[in-house]
Every structure is written in C-alpha cells, then in structure tokens.
Write an enzyme that holds these catalytic residues in place. Structure first.
Site, mmCIF file in Angstrom:
data_model
loop_
_atom_site.group_PDB
_atom_site.id
_atom_site.type_symbol
_atom_site.label_atom_id
_atom_site.label_comp_id
_atom_site.label_asym_id
_atom_site.label_seq_id
_atom_site.Cartn_x
_atom_site.Cartn_y
_atom_site.Cartn_z
ATOM 1 N N GLU A 248 111.297 24.597 7.913
ATOM 2 C CA GLU A 248 111.694 23.325 8.259
ATOM 3 C C GLU A 248 112.643 23.023 9.020
ATOM 4 O O GLU A 248 113.962 23.534 8.711
ATOM 5 C CB GLU A 248 112.140 22.792 6.797
ATOM 6 C CG GLU A 248 112.396 21.174 6.689
ATOM 7 C CD GLU A 248 112.991 20.800 5.370
ATOM 8 O OE1 GLU A 248 113.006 19.523 5.115
ATOM 9 O OE2 GLU A 248 113.992 21.611 4.997
ATOM 10 N N ASP B 254 109.639 28.181 -1.817
ATOM 11 C CA ASP B 254 110.650 27.456 -1.410
ATOM 12 C C ASP B 254 111.877 28.469 -1.184
ATOM 13 O O ASP B 254 112.498 28.858 -2.106
ATOM 14 C CB ASP B 254 111.178 25.990 -2.091
ATOM 15 C CG ASP B 254 111.184 25.086 -0.935
ATOM 16 O OD1 ASP B 254 111.673 25.277 -0.022
ATOM 17 O OD2 ASP B 254 110.687 23.876 -1.098
ATOM 18 N N ASP C 112 113.859 25.955 3.855
ATOM 19 C CA ASP C 112 114.380 24.843 3.799
ATOM 20 C C ASP C 112 115.692 24.668 4.903
ATOM 21 O O ASP C 112 116.492 25.691 4.924
ATOM 22 C CB ASP C 112 115.174 24.418 2.113
ATOM 23 C CG ASP C 112 115.552 23.132 2.085
ATOM 24 O OD1 ASP C 112 114.864 22.244 2.109
ATOM 25 O OD2 ASP C 112 116.982 23.080 2.159
ATOM 26 N N HIS D 149 108.311 15.951 -0.368
ATOM 27 C CA HIS D 149 109.265 15.610 -1.416
ATOM 28 C C HIS D 149 110.427 14.634 -0.791
ATOM 29 O O HIS D 149 111.122 13.956 -1.709
ATOM 30 C CB HIS D 149 109.859 16.621 -2.202
ATOM 31 C CG HIS D 149 110.686 17.732 -1.394
ATOM 32 N ND1 HIS D 149 110.033 18.360 -0.231
ATOM 33 C CD2 HIS D 149 111.743 17.839 -1.451
ATOM 34 C CE1 HIS D 149 110.977 19.145 0.363
ATOM 35 N NE2 HIS D 149 112.146 18.655 -0.289
ATOM 36 N N ASP D 150 110.691 14.526 0.388
ATOM 37 C CA ASP D 150 111.656 13.864 0.880
ATOM 38 C C ASP D 150 111.158 12.773 1.587
ATOM 39 O O ASP D 150 112.072 12.021 2.051
ATOM 40 C CB ASP D 150 112.449 15.028 1.866
ATOM 41 C CG ASP D 150 113.279 15.866 1.358
ATOM 42 O OD1 ASP D 150 113.506 15.585 0.473
ATOM 43 O OD2 ASP D 150 113.477 17.025 2.088
#
Length: 581
Positions: free
Chosen positions: A278, A111, A219, A351-352
C-alpha cells in the site's frame, strides 16, 4: 447476463505470478461478523461465513489487523505482532480459520503494519524509558526546536502535520524530547535506518509464514524510509502544518529496504506468496520499479491516484465532483505505465474509502446497475481485483446524523481541528464527513434483514446502515439478477479466460465523456469492454470499434438488453464481447 454459468468450478490459480488470475477479498474483522454477541466482529464470525466467500469465488482473503492492540486506530496500532487480540478470538480460532480457508482452496494474507507500532508495544515502552535506553533509536526521537521550550506550540522538531490532524510530534516530558508519529500520537514511527528494527520485522514476518499464512498486504510501506534530517515542509494554504511527504514518501532507501525484505523473508522459500505494497502518493514510474519482478521488491502496488480524483484543493475533506474522463485518464496512466513489467492492484473500496456506489455511481434507483457497471470497468482491466466486504452486495454510504455517529479517529480529529482551531461551521464539516469518512466502509456487513442486519445478537460497535432491510446478503444470494450474482460472473470470467488475467489492454473511445471502453488481447482472442458510467443514455461512434458485429456477448448487466455493438448504451449499461482475431 452471460450465457456461461458462474457455477462452473475453477482451479485455484497456480504457477508463477499466480495472482494474475486471482481475486482478493478484504475482511475488516471488526465489522464482518460477530459470533459471540459482544457487538464486535471476530474470527469465528469469519469462519461462519466462509461459505459466502467460497460461493462468490474469491481466491485470497486479506485480513485487516487482528493482532493485540489498544485499538486507537482500530487495530492498525499494534502492541504485539505475535498475539491475537482477545476481542477477535484466540490462536485456536485463527488456526481453525486458516485451515478452513486452505481447505477451500483459498489463501490468507495478513495485514503488515510496520511503519509504526502502538505506543504500548514493548519496543516503544523500552524506547521511551530514556535517552540511554537500548531501543531508543528504534523510533524517531528529537530534541525541541532550538530556542524553544519542549511541550509548547512551535517547539516540535519540524513542522510536519499528522495524517490524523495536529502535529506529527508528541512531547515526552520525562526525557524532554519528541517522538515522530505520522498517524495517531499512539502510533510512533519505527526507525528503519536501524538494522535491528529490520531484523525484528523480518523475523516476525517469517514467524507468520511458518504458521502457514500466504503473504502480506503492507500498510503504508512506502513511508518507512525518511530523509534523516527531517526538514520542515511547505505549509499548504489553509493548513496549520507543513507537508512532510517529500521527505518520507518513497524515501531515499525505500527500494533497498523492500529488496532486503524480499531477500530475507521470501527468496528461496517454498510456496506461493503474495506481497502487496500500500503506497499512498506513489507515482506510476515508482510503481513500475516497486513491482518489476526482476527487482525483487513487491508483487503489486496499492496506489491512490484514482480514489483522490474527487478530492478538492483542501484534500479529502473538500469533496468535489470528478468526471469519467478523469477516471479514464488515471486508469490509462497506470495501465500503460505497468504494461511491460510491474503489476497493479485494482480496487474501488477498502476500509479507508467511502462506498464506490455512492461515490462514483448511483446509490438510489440505479444502485444495482451502477454497482455492476463500476465492477465491470475495474475487474476486467490488467491487474489483480480487490473486493471489499459488502461491495459484492452493493452496500452504500451511511446517512450519519451527527458527530456522535462517527467512530474513526481520523474523522473525529478532523472535526475537532476544523471546528475548533480553524473555525469551520460544524454543519459544513459534517457534510464532508458524510461523503468522505472512513466510517462509511466500516459499518457492519449486512447479512440479513434481521435486527442489526444479522451482524450481531448484541449491540454493534457502530450503527448498521438503515438500508439493511433491502440490501443484505440473504436477498442478494437468492436473486439471480443481483450485484452478488454479477460479481460471481466477473470472477468466473477472470478464472476461465486467460485474456483477462494475461492479455494486453488498449483504451478505445478514449475521449468519450461517459463511456469507459477498452479491449483485452491475448494471442488470437480479444475482449471488448463497453460501459456507460452515467445515469443518461450514451451514444458512441461505432466506427471507433470496428469489426465487432456479431461478436459473442460474454457478460452484460442488463438482462433485457439486445447484445449488439450498435453505438448506444443505456444508463449504467455494461457489455463485454469476445471475438477471435
């Protein structure tokens, strides 16, 4: 189920654009598996469960942040990009994990969080040392609004709100200025206008590639370019702060920055790498530009349109029922928009996001059927599928009792602002949190029916979902009719049949209110995907899908169903047929 066994070995996807045939599995390390009994997942815990991922058949592991961090946002606030946080282990553990992943023919993607750092990162510590500090312009510092006193409400340089509630500015009494933070106040935004910042990021990325990692999931990478004068945003109804997105989402230099990253870090480098951007709020048209191979930016986008369909006018904390038609329309826009060039990430969970079986399926009596139906719809589209830990088990949302059960900063800040500054009823806010909180995805992976679901021998950092005694990996792996078994079949189909990874897609039965159907075509081979996304039986007009009588059933989620395109699907039934054209 399909008559072709998922036990068949498949070669690791190779060649140009190898990721078309790959399946990515996201690990959120804090909640995956705890090997040392401290209640927090760690690298050794991941190593201990690689057999599970190999048996599932995935090709790439995406590892959420394991870098040194104060954990204000569970690791997405990084204080040292070149250190492993001790809570997760050591570099020896990381190297052992990387070696084991590669030995099994899989890849490991890190990430990359470079829109912001932690306020404890040495870069920010130096930046905040004073207006004349050498790294002052590595972050966004601004004086108070003219005619105001710094530190008082309304003195912020603009009216933008943070994604985590409150203003997007934090006052620094020592210098009398504010710094920008689109997320937590402990996550100051880097100033990508400064070439020294970009140099440092590219050097760090190269350092990780030199260690052997296989790429990056980036991210909120579409937020790194800001309109430099940082103007006020429009204040939406019922909100306290302005919407700054028009001034930092897909900012004026975003394509320049991403192309520069590609040229500086990846171009000419030997090996096969994956870059995933993302990009919350990105449009289809922008997504096509970001992922057009000729432009040299990123391999694929992680977009949010379909997971925003159940948000009401008030955003994610104002949940609403979405329809199958809305889902089809959203997916169709992206399939069509990226059909000629570009590539999309296919996902339901991460995860979100809340658990998809609770969100768009049935997490009760028809949990298995709806989980497998939703998986079928997603995995057989054009794009690279992502599986989030526990999705392959059909894990569900959590029956949180009260605000004391939540851990996520976004949820806790929203509760405080909504109940405090906005005067909302606590019960109403809690009801929305139970539906939409990111903590739904962050409870421990349910490995066994032992205490704490086999996640830890200690006390877990967040409570385990109480349904772990029925839903767990041990039970799923032993059941040939489980969600896990079906996900293996989905992955195996992508690996063995190029029509899934390389074929074109055409929607059929598009106006049907509950049947999600499409064809995949490559040369003389064609698949028909028929899925009822409803708890009621669905009838459809077979004349809209002609020529499929007698076609081979290659995948189905109801073992006792008659394999025929006969115009009727049972609740949550999925069928996939193949034919030669």
């Amino acid at each position: 189920m399909t008559e072709t066994s998922a036990e068949t070995e498949h070669p690791t996807p190779t060649g140009d654009q190898w990721w078309r045939a790959a399946v990515v599995y996201q690990i959120y390390p804090r909640s995956f598996a705890d090997a040392n009994g401290d209640g927090i997942g760690d690298l050794q815990g991941i190593i201990d469960h690689l057999d599970h991922l190999e048996a599932l058949g995935v090709d790439v592991i995406w590892l959420s942040p394991i870098y040194a961090s104060p954990h204000d946002d569970n690791g997405y606030d990084i204080s040292d990009y070149r250190a492993i946080d001790p809570v997760f282990g050591t570099f020896d553990d990381f190297d052992a994990l990387l070696e084991d992943v590669h030995r099994r023919g899989m890849k490991l993607v890190m990430d990359l969080v470079v829109n912001h750092t932690s306020d404890e990162h040495p870069w920010f510590v130096e930046s905040s040392s004073g207006p004349d500090g050498p790294k002052r312009d590595w972050y966004w510092w601004r004086a108070p609004r003219e005619g105001t006193v710094g530190g008082h409400p309304g003195a912020e340089p603009n009216n933008w709100g943070s994604f985590f509630s409150g203003p997007a500015w934090q006052f620094d009494p020592a210098s009398g200025e504010y710094y920008l933070h689109l997320f937590s106040r402990k996550q100051p935004d880097l100033n990508w206008e400064n070439p020294a910042v970009r140099d440092a990021v590219y050097e760090m990325m190269t350092w990780w590639l030199d260690r052997g990692v296989d790429g990056f999931r980036m991210d909120v990478i579409n937020l790194i370019s800001k309109v430099q004068d940082l103007p006020d945003g429009v204040v939406p109804p019922g909100r306290l702060y302005g919407d700054g997105y028009p001034f930092y989402g897909q900012g004026p230099r975003i394509h320049e920055f991403l192309h520069e990253m590609h040229e500086r870090v990846f171009a000419g480098r030997d090996g096969q790498y994956l870059t995933v951007g993302e990009m919350p709020g990105v449009t289809v048209e922008e997504g096509q530009l970001f992922t057009d191979p000729a432009r040299g930016e990123v391999d694929m986008v992680f977009q949010f349109e379909h997971v925003g369909l159940d948000h009401g006018p008030g955003g994610k904390w104002d949940p609403r029922e979405s329809s199958v038609l809305e889902l089809k329309q959203s997916f169709a826009r992206w399939q069509s928009g990226l059909a000629d060039s570009g590539w999309n990430s296919l996902y339901w969970n991460n995860h979100d996001q809340p658990r998809v079986v609770s969100r768009f399926g049935d997490d009760g009596l028809l949990r298995r059927e709806s989980a497998t139906a939703l998986g079928t719809v997603l995995h057989l589209q054009r794009g690279t599928p992502y599986i989030y830990q526990g999705e392959e088990l059909g894990m569900t949302n959590v029956p949180f009792d009260g605000i004391h059960d939540f851990r996520d900063i976004e949820s806790l800040n929203h509760y405080s602002e909504a109940v405090g500054a906005l005067g909302a009823r606590a019960d109403d806010v809690l009801a929305a949190l139970r539906v939409s909180s990111r903590d739904n995805a962050r409870t421990p992976v349910q490995w066994t029916d032992a205490p704490y679901a086999g996640f830890t021998t200690g006390s877990p950092w967040i409570a385990v979902n109480p349904n772990y005694t029925e839903i767990n990996a041990d039970a799923e792996r032993e059941n040939a009719d489980s969600v896990f078994a079906y996900y293996r079949e989905l992955i195996a189909l992508r690996h063995r049949d190029r029509v899934v990874s390389h074929g074109t897609l055409e929607m059929v039965l598009f106006e049907h209110p509950t049947v999600f159907a499409y064809t995949r075509t490559l040369d003389d081979r064609q698949l028909l995907v028929l899925v009822n996304l409803s708890g009621d039986p669905a009838d459809f007009d077979v004349t809209e899908v002609p020529g499929w009588d007698g076609a081979e059933l290659v995948l189905g989620n109801l073992a006792d169903a008659t394999p025929a395109v006969d115009g009727r699907l049972a609740p949550w039934q999925a069928q996939v047929f193949a034919r030669a054209r």
